[in-house]
Design a protein around this motif. Structure first.
Motif, PDB file in Angstrom:
ATOM      1  N   LYS A 195      93.997  22.359  46.938  1.00  0.00           N
ATOM      2  CA  LYS A 195      92.803  22.226  46.107  1.00  0.00           C
ATOM      3  C   LYS A 195      93.155  22.322  44.626  1.00  0.00           C
ATOM      4  CE  LYS A 195      88.341  24.370  45.442  1.00  0.00           C
ATOM      5  NZ  LYS A 195      87.343  25.328  45.947  1.00  0.00           N
ATOM      6  N   ILE A 204      94.823  19.081  43.418  1.00  0.00           N
ATOM      7  CA  ILE A 204      93.857  17.980  43.306  1.00  0.00           C
ATOM      8  C   ILE A 204      92.945  18.185  42.090  1.00  0.00           C
ATOM      9  CG2 ILE A 204      91.849  16.930  44.459  1.00  0.00           C
ATOM     10  CD1 ILE A 204      93.403  17.377  47.126  1.00  0.00           C
ATOM     11  N   THR A 205      92.501  19.431  41.882  1.00  0.00           N
ATOM     12  CA  THR A 205      91.649  19.721  40.718  1.00  0.00           C
ATOM     13  C   THR A 205      92.390  19.400  39.417  1.00  0.00           C
ATOM     14  OG1 THR A 205      90.558  21.466  41.988  1.00  0.00           O
ATOM     15  CG2 THR A 205      90.227  21.497  39.607  1.00  0.00           C
ATOM     16  N   VAL A 241      92.265  15.756  38.805  1.00  0.00           N
ATOM     17  CA  VAL A 241      90.928  15.327  38.378  1.00  0.00           C
ATOM     18  C   VAL A 241      90.726  15.645  36.896  1.00  0.00           C
ATOM     19  CG1 VAL A 241      88.437  15.665  38.719  1.00  0.00           C
ATOM     20  CG2 VAL A 241      89.942  15.519  40.698  1.00  0.00           C
ATOM     21  N   LYS A 242      91.174  16.835  36.484  1.00  0.00           N
ATOM     22  CA  LYS A 242      91.048  17.210  35.068  1.00  0.00           C
ATOM     23  C   LYS A 242      91.856  16.272  34.168  1.00  0.00           C
ATOM     24  CE  LYS A 242      90.060  22.164  35.518  1.00  0.00           C
ATOM     25  NZ  LYS A 242      88.714  22.157  34.899  1.00  0.00           N
ATOM     26  N   LEU A 279      95.240   9.930  42.953  1.00  0.00           N
ATOM     27  CA  LEU A 279      94.333  10.988  43.423  1.00  0.00           C
ATOM     28  C   LEU A 279      93.858  10.688  44.843  1.00  0.00           C
ATOM     29  CD1 LEU A 279      92.432  13.457  42.851  1.00  0.00           C
ATOM     30  CD2 LEU A 279      90.778  11.812  41.947  1.00  0.00           C
ATOM     31  N   VAL A 329      94.342  13.037  48.156  1.00  0.00           N
ATOM     32  CA  VAL A 329      93.226  13.591  48.940  1.00  0.00           C
ATOM     33  C   VAL A 329      93.305  13.080  50.382  1.00  0.00           C
ATOM     34  CG1 VAL A 329      90.704  13.753  49.158  1.00  0.00           C
ATOM     35  CG2 VAL A 329      91.760  13.842  46.902  1.00  0.00           C
TER      36      VAL A 329
END
Lengths: 91, 91, 91, 91
Positions: free
Chosen positions: C8, C11-12, C15-16, C52, C56
């Motif tokens: 997690k 992945i975060t 995204v940032k 990404l 995921v």
């Protein structure tokens, strides 16, 4: 189709190469090649298709917007058609 | 290659259909079809290639991660290979 | 969402990073950057989005098909859901 | 950047919308949304990025090849730059 014979030849050559690549996938399926290897072949065909698309699009831009004498209005009308192509091109 | 004969048949059928689509592009080039129409045909082939890729990937996941008895370790090792495929798959 | 905290976090972070890249496009538009340069920035974001997506998807395969004890039937049911994702993934 | 203020506004609006979509992915990660739902959100962002790319490319074609008076030679030089963009655009 492309207006220049030279452009048409290059594009036809690419199409023939892609035909060979697709036939190779069929052979690989019959030869019990691993799925991983077959997926790589499919990736390669997709790359070749994208290359073909770029070349045809470039030739189309040349034929419609660049070559010859044209007015802003004529080019503007051509761009409407090109926009439609671009929309289905990348979605 | 796919372990199930049924899967192999379906995939081979898709490959043959793509062969037909690529041959149609060659004919369109010879028939002086408009560039816009040829670009649409190329888009259709790309869609078919993506569909083929999805199906082979799905069958591969079934053969390696789903079907039969397997330990967590075995599936974990298969996933390493699958990750490599995914990386070249979408870039 | 990913079952492992470590997954997690990774992945975060991606995204940032993508958020930063999209903000940079907005700044470039305000700074009168050339269209060619902006198109390259957009290409870079698309590459990051694909990266990404792969990550995921890989984590999802690990969580649903690889980790823990599972029966063939359980994994087979998970694959049905994964197939739907793959279809919208590449079209 | 786009020459017409109207074009720039539309593109900026799209970029802002994408920012919102990427922030929504971050929230979804924190809210323990399912991976399947997150993958759909990522697919939607990719679609929006492709839409943005198409629009910027279209505006670029308008600004460089269509609008105003231009000679065949000038447009031909612009096309060389556009070809480079197309190559990194689809690969």
């Amino acid at each position: 189709m492309p207006k220049q014979i030279e452009d048409k030849k290059k594009i036809t050559l690419r199409v023939k190469k892609i035909q060979g690549q697709v036939q190779a996938i069929e052979r690989a399926l019959n030869d019990d090649t691993s799925c991983a290897a077959i997926l790589q072949q499919i990736c390669a065909v997709r790359g070749a298709i994208n290359g073909l698309m770029n070349q045809v699009l470039e030739v189309h831009l040349k034929d419609t917007l660049v070559d010859g004498d044209s007015t802003e209005l004529q080019r503007s009308e051509e761009l409407i058609e090109i926009s439609k192509i671009l929309k289905s091109y990348l979605k």
